[in-house]
Design an enzyme around this catalytic site. Structure first.
Site, PDB file in Angstrom:
ATOM      1  N   ASN A   1      66.516  69.498  47.250  1.00 50.00           N
ATOM      2  CA  ASN A   1      65.629  69.600  46.092  1.00 50.00           C
ATOM      3  C   ASN A   1      64.203  69.513  46.614  1.00 50.00           C
ATOM      4  OD1 ASN A   1      64.168  69.346  43.763  1.00 50.00           O
ATOM      5  ND2 ASN A   1      65.064  67.381  43.136  1.00 50.00           N
TER       6      ASN A   1
ATOM      7  N   LYS B   1      61.536  69.883  45.036  1.00 48.50           N
ATOM      8  CA  LYS B   1      60.611  69.350  44.018  1.00 48.50           C
ATOM      9  C   LYS B   1      59.357  70.224  43.950  1.00 48.50           C
ATOM     10  CE  LYS B   1      62.784  64.874  44.545  1.00 48.50           C
ATOM     11  NZ  LYS B   1      62.681  63.419  44.497  1.00 48.50           N
TER      12      LYS B   1
ATOM     13  N   HIS C   1      67.402  65.840  36.296  1.00 44.22           N
ATOM     14  CA  HIS C   1      66.896  64.986  37.368  1.00 44.22           C
ATOM     15  C   HIS C   1      66.107  63.823  36.761  1.00 44.22           C
ATOM     16  CE1 HIS C   1      64.632  63.595  40.841  1.00 44.22           C
ATOM     17  NE2 HIS C   1      65.543  64.198  41.594  1.00 44.22           N
TER      18      HIS C   1
ATOM     19  N   GLU D   1      63.399  62.556  37.470  1.00 49.34           N
ATOM     20  CA  GLU D   1      61.965  62.832  37.281  1.00 49.34           C
ATOM     21  C   GLU D   1      61.738  63.635  36.006  1.00 49.34           C
ATOM     22  OE1 GLU D   1      61.399  64.468  41.182  1.00 49.34           O
ATOM     23  OE2 GLU D   1      61.688  62.476  42.040  1.00 49.34           O
TER      24      GLU D   1
ATOM     25  N   GLU E   1      72.160  59.785  41.560  1.00 47.69           N
ATOM     26  CA  GLU E   1      70.884  59.453  42.184  1.00 47.69           C
ATOM     27  C   GLU E   1      70.305  58.206  41.516  1.00 47.69           C
ATOM     28  OE1 GLU E   1      69.027  63.209  44.186  1.00 47.69           O
ATOM     29  OE2 GLU E   1      68.255  63.007  42.153  1.00 47.69           O
TER      30      GLU E   1
ATOM     31  N   GLY F   1      63.023  58.528  46.839  1.00 46.35           N
ATOM     32  CA  GLY F   1      61.691  58.546  47.440  1.00 46.35           C
ATOM     33  C   GLY F   1      61.193  57.185  47.880  1.00 46.35           C
TER      34      GLY F   1
ATOM     35  N   SER G   1      66.959  58.979  49.062  1.00 48.50           N
ATOM     36  CA  SER G   1      66.600  58.588  50.425  1.00 48.50           C
ATOM     37  C   SER G   1      67.667  58.929  51.459  1.00 48.50           C
ATOM     38  CB  SER G   1      66.229  57.097  50.490  1.00 48.50           C
ATOM     39  OG  SER G   1      65.090  56.835  49.685  1.00 48.50           O
TER      40      SER G   1
HETATM   41  O1  LIG Z   1      65.470  63.001  44.066  1.00 45.84           O
HETATM   42  C1  LIG Z   1      66.068  63.283  45.088  1.00 45.84           C
HETATM   43  C2  LIG Z   1      66.793  64.557  45.209  1.00 45.84           C
HETATM   44  O2  LIG Z   1      66.942  65.168  43.973  1.00 45.84           O
HETATM   45  C3  LIG Z   1      66.067  62.386  46.259  1.00 45.84           C
HETATM   46  O3  LIG Z   1      64.799  62.377  46.797  1.00 45.84           O
HETATM   47  P1  LIG Z   1      64.572  61.662  48.227  1.00 45.84           P
HETATM   48  O4  LIG Z   1      65.629  62.201  49.148  1.00 45.84           O
HETATM   49  O5  LIG Z   1      63.183  62.060  48.625  1.00 45.84           O
HETATM   50  O6  LIG Z   1      64.733  60.184  47.976  1.00 45.84           O
END
Ligand SMILES: O=C(CO)COP(=O)(O)O
Length: 255
Positions: free
Chosen positions: A11, A13, A96, A98, A168, A174, A215
């Site tokens: 992803n 983002k 997601h 976010e 997740e 992150g 992560s």
């Molecule tokens: O949100 C994520 C994947 O959709 C995970 O992000 P990270 O791997 O940067 O923690």
């Protein structure tokens, strides 16, 4: 019972422009040849979908979008409808954290988007995960059960062919603080698989790939790959580097 083929999805983002995304996709496509038994997916921003699709063509790497609207068309300025994605990508990330946190997505809208994805033969990668306060108050499993139930609300067993679910935990995204393999096992083998089985039936539920996200990197991927109910990873930061993304894929290929 069918054991799902592992999926390692990146992803990206809101990172990479068209040139950078194309280069990253080409580097991943160039390195994927030696990795067998795992499906790779890259999810660039909308504007790069066509270029990335072309960059990975013929490599076996698939493409996904990061979001979409549930409706087929209409007066929704700035949104992308499912039919617009057909031909550009095979997967679409839905719900997601976010999107839930910053863009007002709800369990209800996630359910509608999942149904819309299935209706357009796009494979939804449905994201679920508890916040830190939900975990600390002992409600993680209950939150996940509710999120999975809502996401699948408009599906029946026959619709589950392309379904993918990603666990997740919000506190692991992150932060560099990945969940432990034990937590992933409890939630994915427990809450997620059993909720799916109740809604879709045992055999269908067993065939749905479950991805861990939060992560994940080259150093910890093998720990997750060793967990029975972890059938792949949804990778954020580490997917922006071809070498580390491919290393995560290698860990799942060897699992
Ligand atoms: O949100 C994520 C994947 O959709 C995970 O992000 P990270 O791997 O940067 O923690």
């Amino acid at each position: 019972m069918t054991v799902p083929t592992p999926i390692v999805a990146g992803n990206w983002k809101m990172n990479t422009d068209i040139a950078g995304g194309t280069a990253l996709a080409a580097a991943i496509a160039a390195g994927v040849g030696a990795i067998v038994g795992v499906d790779l997916v890259v999810c660039p921003p909308f504007v790069s979908l066509a270029a990335v699709r072309d960059a990975v063509a013929g490599s076996g790497v698939s493409v996904g979008a990061q979001n979409m609207h549930a409706d087929g068309n209409g007066a929704f300025t700035g949104e992308i409808a499912p039919p617009m994605l057909v031909g550009l990508c095979e997967y679409v990330i839905i719900g997601h954290s976010e999107r839930r946190q910053f863009f007002g997505e709800t369990d209800d809208s996630v359910g509608r988007k999942v149904a819309a994805a299935v209706a357009h033969e796009l494979r939804p990668i449905v994201c679920v995960g508890e916040t830190l306060s939900e975990r600390e108050s002992g409600n993680a499993a209950e939150v996940i059960r509710w999120q999975v139930t809502s996401a699948l609300a408009e599906l029946d067993a026959g619709d589950a062919d392309g379904l993918v679910i990603a666990y997740e935990p919000v506190w692991a995204i992150g932060t560099g603080r990945a969940a432990t393999p034990e937590i992933a096992d409890q939630i994915m083998g427990g809450a997620i698989r059993s909720t799916m089985a109740a809604v879709l039936g045992l055999d269908v539920a067993a065939a749905v790939p479950l991805l861990y996200g939060g992560s994940v990197n080259a150093a910890n991927a093998a720990e997750f790959a060793a967990v029975e109910n972890v059938n792949g990873a949804l990778v954020g930061g580490a997917s922006l580097d071809a070498g580390s993304f491919l290393a995560v894929a290698v860990a799942f290929a060897g699992a």
